[in-house]
Design an enzyme around this catalytic site. Sequence first.
Site, PDB file in Angstrom:
ATOM      1  N   GLU A  41       0.850  -1.193   0.000  1.00 33.64           N
ATOM      2  CA  GLU A  41       0.000   0.000   0.000  1.00 33.64           C
ATOM      3  C   GLU A  41       0.883   1.238   0.000  1.00 33.64           C
ATOM      4  O   GLU A  41       1.991   1.196   0.547  1.00 33.64           O
ATOM      5  CB  GLU A  41      -0.878   0.020   1.264  1.00 33.64           C
ATOM      6  N   LYS A  73       2.460   4.428   1.391  1.00 32.32           N
ATOM      7  CA  LYS A  73       2.626   4.939   2.757  1.00 32.32           C
ATOM      8  C   LYS A  73       2.470   6.455   2.688  1.00 32.32           C
ATOM      9  O   LYS A  73       3.293   7.151   2.102  1.00 32.32           O
ATOM     10  CB  LYS A  73       3.997   4.579   3.314  1.00 32.32           C
ATOM     11  N   ARG A 114      -3.023   8.110  17.083  1.00 34.53           N
ATOM     12  CA  ARG A 114      -2.392   6.861  17.529  1.00 34.53           C
ATOM     13  C   ARG A 114      -2.092   6.877  19.016  1.00 34.53           C
ATOM     14  O   ARG A 114      -1.835   5.855  19.612  1.00 34.53           O
ATOM     15  CB  ARG A 114      -1.154   6.553  16.697  1.00 34.53           C
ATOM     16  N   GLU A 116      -5.295   7.235   7.263  1.00 36.84           N
ATOM     17  CA  GLU A 116      -4.294   8.292   7.410  1.00 36.84           C
ATOM     18  C   GLU A 116      -4.861   9.553   6.767  1.00 36.84           C
ATOM     19  O   GLU A 116      -5.431   9.495   5.685  1.00 36.84           O
ATOM     20  CB  GLU A 116      -3.010   7.840   6.692  1.00 36.84           C
TER      21      GLU A 116
HETATM   22  P1  AMP Z   1       6.069   5.183  11.103  1.00 38.80           P
HETATM   23  O1  AMP Z   1       5.348   6.440  11.496  1.00 38.80           O
HETATM   24  O2  AMP Z   1       7.321   5.467  10.302  1.00 38.80           O
HETATM   25  O3  AMP Z   1       6.256   4.238  12.280  1.00 38.80           O
HETATM   26  O4  AMP Z   1       5.119   4.394  10.089  1.00 38.80           O
HETATM   27  C1  AMP Z   1       3.906   3.852  10.458  1.00 38.80           C
HETATM   28  C2  AMP Z   1       2.800   4.827  10.166  1.00 38.80           C
HETATM   29  O5  AMP Z   1       2.609   4.992   8.782  1.00 38.80           O
HETATM   30  C3  AMP Z   1       1.432   4.399  10.632  1.00 38.80           C
HETATM   31  O6  AMP Z   1       1.242   4.597  11.988  1.00 38.80           O
HETATM   32  C4  AMP Z   1       0.510   5.253   9.799  1.00 38.80           C
HETATM   33  O7  AMP Z   1       0.293   6.494  10.440  1.00 38.80           O
HETATM   34  C5  AMP Z   1       1.321   5.527   8.556  1.00 38.80           C
HETATM   35  N1  AMP Z   1       0.747   4.947   7.324  1.00 38.80           N
HETATM   36  C6  AMP Z   1       0.736   5.577   6.137  1.00 38.80           C
HETATM   37  N2  AMP Z   1       0.185   4.810   5.190  1.00 38.80           N
HETATM   38  C7  AMP Z   1      -0.167   3.640   5.788  1.00 38.80           C
HETATM   39  C8  AMP Z   1      -0.769   2.442   5.322  1.00 38.80           C
HETATM   40  N3  AMP Z   1      -1.118   2.272   4.046  1.00 38.80           N
HETATM   41  N4  AMP Z   1      -0.978   1.442   6.225  1.00 38.80           N
HETATM   42  C9  AMP Z   1      -0.620   1.592   7.511  1.00 38.80           C
HETATM   43  N5  AMP Z   1      -0.042   2.698   8.003  1.00 38.80           N
HETATM   44  C10 AMP Z   1       0.188   3.723   7.154  1.00 38.80           C
END
Ligand code: AMP
Length: 559
Positions: A250, A252, A272, A302
């Site tokens: 997916e 990001k 979160r 998101e």
């Molecule tokens: P990180 O903030 O680097 O730990 O990455 C995880 C975060 O990416 C999640 O908590 C979401 O806020 C974000 N995110 C963005 N796109 C997605 C997606 N397709 N699936 C899950 N999380 C996503």
Amino acid sequence: MTDFKELVELARKISMTTSRNEKIELVSSFIKELPEDEVRHAVLFLLGRTLPPGDERHLDVNWRALLSVLKRMTGADNEQLFKILVQAVDIGDGFKKALEKFEPKRQSFLFEQKLTIKEVSSYYNKIASLRGAKSRKYKEDLLFSLFSLADKDEAEFLARNLTGEMRIGLHEGLMEEAIAKAFQIPARLVRRAVMLRGDISEIAVLAKRGGAKALESIRIEVFRPLKPMLATDADSIEEVLRELKRASFEFKLDGIRLQMHAKGGRIRAFTRRLSDVTQSLPDIVDQFSEIFGSREVVADGEAIAIDPEGRPLPFQFVSRRLRRKSDIARSAKEIPLRLFLFDILQIDGKMLIDEPYFRRRKLLEDLVDEEWLVPARVCESEEEASNFLKEALDRGHEGLIAKKLDSIYTPGVRGKNWFKIKPVLATLDLVIVAAERGYGRRHKWLSDYYLAARDEETGEFYVVGKTFKGLTDQEFELMTQRLKELAYYDDGHLVKVKPSIVVEVAFNEIQKSPKYESGLALRFARIVSIREDKTPEEAETIQNLRRIYEKQFLHKGKI
Ligand code: AMP
């Protein structure tokens, strides 16, 4: 009613042993014997919390407030107290040492009173409920009377508890096992209940009251947020495909994670960290209502900021939106947000988290127009996935998240079912633990920040770098105010703060260095953004930094 002293004694014993089993045994035998209405407080206090996570109130007891209580009790001046605090390991230790050195004055009470667990909780509640102009003075009065009831060891515990740093080596995972042991429930069931409710203190009470049966019957409740499922860092698409063979990739999106809850036409949005941000997001609420009408649903997604052409804007814009507390309608016009959904956890009372990912995604696609969904593609070859990654980057997104097709949704867990792939030079989410006053133009600000990573075993923070780069004047101003509120030590130059603010940090290299206790130092660290949405517990771990260091070294060796 249990004396507070007993809890303090328990904490001392827990901190004396490094054995997991002993810690579990100590906690479990204590909470087993505790009356039901005290279990909740004991669990919270031992974990360094004051109120349950669902409680939107805050005690906001900062270093300044504690210092003024200490001054009132000891009659010592700032200089005398600073001398002691500089040598203390934390504010709790400082409190105890100061009370040992200066014979404390205490508030006199009509009757001889002993501090109990319930009494402490009732003080916390009173403090959290203070509002209005004189609340600071009332807060200090309440703290003075609370500390007047405490002996030196109790005061140490209270100061640590109020600043959220227990330093006894007891984290939530051990607490879950202690609850399981105390009430003879499989640990798996306790963990699952905590996942679903997001409040371990409530689970402890339910376990005591109704045993395994009570925990088995827990369901998702609309308007009670669950912890979001998280993704593990992956280095490459190849690594992910090796692990998962075939996966859904997916986009990001770089915005804010939102868990949307809706029932009977009412809609709420949670971050979160499980805070309710509905008030700040009227545009997102409208979009969700357009998507689902008045259906009962819990969905995960998101929200990103977009420009007039619909292209994503950097994370800073989203964070600016969330900081605005007034004139929300105007700021929603200036920085419009857009919601993209990627998961569905419950619909019309049917819980979906135990369904495999591909079924949840299919259901979401059946229910929702494509324009509201995070783009996804199932890939099994590196080439396919790389093309999709390129598409994501070309469209201004951050990377990809790969999801295991048959994985269930595990709230609060960062496991091997979701992987994030960020091709750009990775940034690190680090915690500010201290700051120095700047020089020259920056003299009025706390502008040089000590950045720390978390030790995943002990939960302590270790400095890995320092920076004064990356913030605007306005951000320095705000950051200075916030850090002053979090300070527990100030010698006029260096200010130590409670680990609370998470910043995303870019850097050129990780070096081995004797400069910090961690043994590592970031080269050319600079702050990219302030991650209001992340807790210090979600910050980068020192263990991971060591891994990155090793890898970087390998890579260099090859060139
Ligand atoms: P990180 O903030 O680097 O730990 O990455 C995880 C975060 O990416 C999640 O908590 C979401 O806020 C974000 N995110 C963005 N796109 C997605 C997606 N397709 N699936 C899950 N999380 C996503």
